[in-house]
Scaffold this motif. Structure first.
Motif, PDB file in Angstrom:
ATOM      1  N   SER A   2       0.974  -1.178  -0.021  1.00 53.62           N
ATOM      2  CA  SER A   2      -0.110  -0.113   0.035  1.00 53.62           C
ATOM      3  C   SER A   2       0.965   1.239  -0.071  1.00 53.62           C
ATOM      4  O   SER A   2       1.846   1.338   0.860  1.00 53.62           O
ATOM      5  CB  SER A   2      -1.026  -0.011   1.374  1.00 53.62           C
ATOM      6  N   ASN A   5      -2.450   6.559   1.661  1.00 54.48           N
ATOM      7  CA  ASN A   5      -3.710   6.367   2.404  1.00 54.48           C
ATOM      8  C   ASN A   5      -4.247   7.672   2.167  1.00 54.48           C
ATOM      9  O   ASN A   5      -3.846   8.741   2.493  1.00 54.48           O
ATOM     10  CB  ASN A   5      -3.611   5.996   3.674  1.00 54.48           C
ATOM     11  N   LEU A  41      -1.326  -0.094  -9.939  1.00 55.39           N
ATOM     12  CA  LEU A  41      -1.952   0.214  -8.522  1.00 55.39           C
ATOM     13  C   LEU A  41      -3.635  -0.091  -8.822  1.00 55.39           C
ATOM     14  O   LEU A  41      -3.776   0.175  -9.690  1.00 55.39           O
ATOM     15  CB  LEU A  41      -1.950   1.629  -8.155  1.00 55.39           C
ATOM     16  N   ALA A  47      -8.861  -1.333   2.924  1.00 56.10           N
ATOM     17  CA  ALA A  47      -7.889  -2.607   2.813  1.00 56.10           C
ATOM     18  C   ALA A  47      -7.357  -2.737   4.162  1.00 56.10           C
ATOM     19  O   ALA A  47      -6.946  -4.135   4.484  1.00 56.10           O
ATOM     20  CB  ALA A  47      -6.902  -2.503   1.698  1.00 56.10           C
ATOM     21  N   ASP A  48      -6.819  -1.850   5.016  1.00 55.21           N
ATOM     22  CA  ASP A  48      -6.315  -2.005   6.235  1.00 55.21           C
ATOM     23  C   ASP A  48      -7.170  -2.293   7.272  1.00 55.21           C
ATOM     24  O   ASP A  48      -6.643  -2.718   8.633  1.00 55.21           O
ATOM     25  CB  ASP A  48      -5.313  -0.981   6.563  1.00 55.21           C
ATOM     26  N   GLN A  56      -6.933   3.186  -0.253  1.00 53.89           N
ATOM     27  CA  GLN A  56      -5.478   3.021  -0.368  1.00 53.89           C
ATOM     28  C   GLN A  56      -5.056   2.704  -1.977  1.00 53.89           C
ATOM     29  O   GLN A  56      -5.842   2.209  -2.560  1.00 53.89           O
ATOM     30  CB  GLN A  56      -5.366   1.924   0.521  1.00 53.89           C
ATOM     31  N   ILE A  58      -3.029   0.559  -3.785  1.00 58.42           N
ATOM     32  CA  ILE A  58      -2.567  -0.690  -3.487  1.00 58.42           C
ATOM     33  C   ILE A  58      -1.870  -1.266  -4.754  1.00 58.42           C
ATOM     34  O   ILE A  58      -2.290  -1.320  -5.768  1.00 58.42           O
ATOM     35  CB  ILE A  58      -3.356  -1.833  -3.077  1.00 58.42           C
ATOM     36  N   GLU A  59      -0.139  -1.821  -4.599  1.00 58.77           N
ATOM     37  CA  GLU A  59       0.458  -2.303  -5.739  1.00 58.77           C
ATOM     38  C   GLU A  59      -0.187  -3.659  -6.072  1.00 58.77           C
ATOM     39  O   GLU A  59      -0.554  -4.214  -5.045  1.00 58.77           O
ATOM     40  CB  GLU A  59       1.660  -2.417  -5.393  1.00 58.77           C
ATOM     41  N   THR A 101       2.828   3.612   4.229  1.00 58.56           N
ATOM     42  CA  THR A 101       2.865   2.310   3.457  1.00 58.56           C
ATOM     43  C   THR A 101       2.520   1.189   4.395  1.00 58.56           C
ATOM     44  O   THR A 101       2.614   1.352   5.571  1.00 58.56           O
ATOM     45  CB  THR A 101       4.293   2.094   2.736  1.00 58.56           C
ATOM     46  N   ASP A 102       2.134   0.022   3.805  1.00 61.12           N
ATOM     47  CA  ASP A 102       2.065  -1.364   4.378  1.00 61.12           C
ATOM     48  C   ASP A 102       2.272  -2.294   3.468  1.00 61.12           C
ATOM     49  O   ASP A 102       2.420  -2.154   2.184  1.00 61.12           O
ATOM     50  CB  ASP A 102       0.608  -1.266   5.137  1.00 61.12           C
ATOM     51  N   TYR A 104       1.189  -6.533   2.347  1.00 60.25           N
ATOM     52  CA  TYR A 104       0.048  -7.520   2.737  1.00 60.25           C
ATOM     53  C   TYR A 104       0.447  -8.671   1.901  1.00 60.25           C
ATOM     54  O   TYR A 104       1.391  -8.884   1.121  1.00 60.25           O
ATOM     55  CB  TYR A 104      -1.327  -6.888   2.109  1.00 60.25           C
ATOM     56  N   LEU A 108      -4.418  -9.430   0.265  1.00 59.76           N
ATOM     57  CA  LEU A 108      -4.698  -8.352   1.170  1.00 59.76           C
ATOM     58  C   LEU A 108      -4.896  -8.733   2.603  1.00 59.76           C
ATOM     59  O   LEU A 108      -5.136  -7.902   3.430  1.00 59.76           O
ATOM     60  CB  LEU A 108      -5.850  -7.232   0.558  1.00 59.76           C
TER      61      LEU A 108
END
Length: 146
Positions: A2, A5, A41, A47-48, A56, A58-59, A101-102, A104, A108
C-alpha cells in the motif's frame, strides 16, 4: 504494498449519493495518483481494516523472489522491512498518514507480526555499513543490494 492512504470520511456524512461519490473519487484518484508511482496500482477502500472510508493505493501482488539479472540466481527483493506499517509503528516516524505504506499477502490479508519481525531481523543481520564523509555520494541499485 500500500503506497498511499487517503481518509475520505466526509463521504460517510453525505446525506445521499455515497456510493457514487466513492466510485467517482476512486476513479479520479486512480487516474491522477497511479501514474506518479510508475507501478500498477488498484484503489481499494478499507484494505487495512482501520477505516472503511480510507482509500488506499495498493500495488498488484508481487513475488518477493526474483531472478538476479546477471547470475540468474533466485534473490529476495521485498521492501517489507521498510514498508511494513507494523514495523514503522514501532520506530520513530514523522511520515504523515497519507504517505504511510504497508505490506500485505497477495489476498490483502495481514502478514503475521512474527513473520514481519523475522524478515526484519534477517535484513538487519545482513546490513553492510558504509563509512561516508562529508561530500561523499553513493548510488545503490536496490535490486542488487536487497
Amino acid at each position: 504494498i500500500s503506497v498511499s492512504n487517503l481518509d475520505l470520511n466526509f463521504i460517510g456524512a453525505l446525506p445521499f449519493g455515497q456510493e457514487a461519490v466513492k466510485e467517482s473519487l476512486q476513479d479520479l484518484i486512480l487516474k491522477v495518483v497511479a501514474p506518479k508511482f510508475e507501478m500498477d496500482l488498484e484503489m481499494v477502500y478499507g484494505a487495512d481494516q482501520s477505516n472503511p472510508w480510507r482509500l488506499q493505493a495498493i500495488e498488484h501482488a508481487q513475488s518477493p523472489i526474483n531472478t538476479h539479472p546477471v547470475t540468474g540466481q533466485p534473490v529476495w527483493f521485498c521492501n517489507l522491512h521498510n514498508h511494513s506499517r507494523y514495523l514503522r509503528d514501532r520506530r520513530p516516524c514523522t511520515i504523515p498518514e497519507v504517505g504511510m505504506t504497508d505490506v500485505y499477502h497477495g489476498d490483502l490479508g495481514q502478514i503475521a507480526p512474527e513473520d514481519v519481525e523475522h524478515i526484519n531481523k534477517v535484513c538487519e543481520r545482513n546490513m553492510v555499513p558504509i563509512m561516508m564523509e562529508t561530500g561523499d555520494v553513493i548510488l545503490l541499485d536496490n535490486y542488487r543490494v536487497l
